[in-house]
Write an enzyme that holds these catalytic residues in place. Structure first.
Site, PDB file in Angstrom:
ATOM      1  CG  ASN A  27      -0.210  -0.019   2.529  1.00 51.81           C
ATOM      2  OD1 ASN A  27       0.369  -1.043   2.871  1.00 51.81           O
ATOM      3  ND2 ASN A  27      -0.222   1.082   3.271  1.00 51.81           N
ATOM      4  CE1 TYR A 180      14.856  -3.276   9.309  1.00 53.80           C
ATOM      5  CE2 TYR A 180      17.121  -2.545   9.023  1.00 53.80           C
ATOM      6  CZ  TYR A 180      15.865  -2.791   8.503  1.00 53.80           C
ATOM      7  OH  TYR A 180      15.619  -2.564   7.166  1.00 53.80           O
TER       8      TYR A 180
END
Length: 309
Positions: A27, A180
């Site tokens: 998106n 991460y």
């Protein structure tokens, strides 16, 4: 940097009519640019998104820019194994075959948080969510000639990165940068082990990986304030950052287990080429161990055998 005459761009994408591509996190940012480029070439593109309202807006924007584009939505929350299983079931009911699965969605440098299933958010979303989704959809990819699984990693797989099997979920202490790094390293370990298993099983499907360099997307919203202006100066537009993913997904010259990234200084910007990943990412024992743990945590096993060692 690559010779201008040999630079790979989205113009090199051949006609994709009749092909189905599932893109997670489509998106916005890299996922949106990836989906848009594929839809522009005629692919049936599934925007697999957590927020359906944002997904509809993205689909409408693609349709406005490319009238007649074949774009559909699939609700998918990678922080929930129940959502992943439901999404996989719905996609398998809709499609007998899937040509491309692009594991793009992710989070970066988030404050300490957990997924619905209790996994550290970055590891759970970036790696375990995609591990589960890929395993659940693989039987729709295997029969399709030329099908590919492309997983998006990061330069960050080198930064303080290791797989902390003694504390995978960072419960004892949490540091968002190495967390991460662990998640992005896991993306590569997964890709290389998946390719080894596909090869051993004699399958035509290939697994490849890509990274976007420094790209200006919402992924950077958790950067410290003092880093944001610097990153803005050195980053490239999302459309450029999506090119390594697109090349890994489309270029007929791609080989299983290859890793694509930008060709500029430090792999921060530029046009896509084959790049190297860390020595740790090529540790076969580490790949196998992570795979086993990922199966245990997600409850997902793959419809391909374990290769001989």
């Amino acid at each position: 940097m690559t010779n201008p005459k040999t630079r790979w761009t989205a113009n090199a994408i051949p006609d994709q009519t009749g092909r189905t591509a599932v893109v997670t996190g489509a998106n916005t940012g890299l996922g949106f640019e990836t989906a848009k480029a594929l839809a522009a070439k005629g692919a049936n593109v599934v925007l697999a998104v957590r927020n359906l309202d944002k997904g509809r807006s993205a689909a409408d924007l693609i349709a406005r820019r490319h009238p007649g584009a074949d774009v559909s939505l699939q609700e998918l929350d990678l922080t929930s194994l129940d959502s992943i299983r439901a999404a996989a079931d719905e996609l398998k009911a809709r499609y007998d075959g899937i040509d491309l699965l692009i594991n793009n969605a992710g989070v970066m440098w988030t404050p300490k948080s957990t997924t619905t299933d209790g996994f550290e958010l970055q590891f759970g979303t970036n790696h375990l969510g995609h591990f589960a989704l890929t395993g659940l959809l693989l039987d729709r990819l295997l029969p399709v000639a030329g099908s590919r699984v492309v997983t998006v990693s990061s330069i960050g797989h080198r930064i303080l990165a290791d797989i902390h099997f003694d504390d995978l979920q960072w419960e004892r202490s949490y540091h968002r940068v190495p967390a991460y790094g662990q998640a992005k390293l896991a993306n590569l370990l997964f890709t290389y082990e998946l390719q080894r298993r596909l090869t051993a099983a004699g399958q035509d499907t290939i697994a490849a990986a890509a990274h976007p360099g420094g790209s200006d997307t919402e992924l950077a919203r958790h950067l410290p304030d003092f880093l944001a202006p610097v990153f803005s100066l050195i980053s490239q537009p999302a459309a450029m950052g999506a090119l390594p993913t697109l090349r890994a997904a489309i270029d007929p010259a791609v080989l299983g287990g290859q890793y694509y990234g930008p060709d500029g200084f430090g792999e921060m910007r530029g046009y896509p080429k084959v790049v190297a990943s860390s020595d740790t990412s090529h540790d076969a024992d580490l790949q196998r161990r992570l795979w086993t743990v990922s199966e245990e945590l997600t409850g997902v096993t793959y419809p391909i055998g374990v290769p001989a060692r």
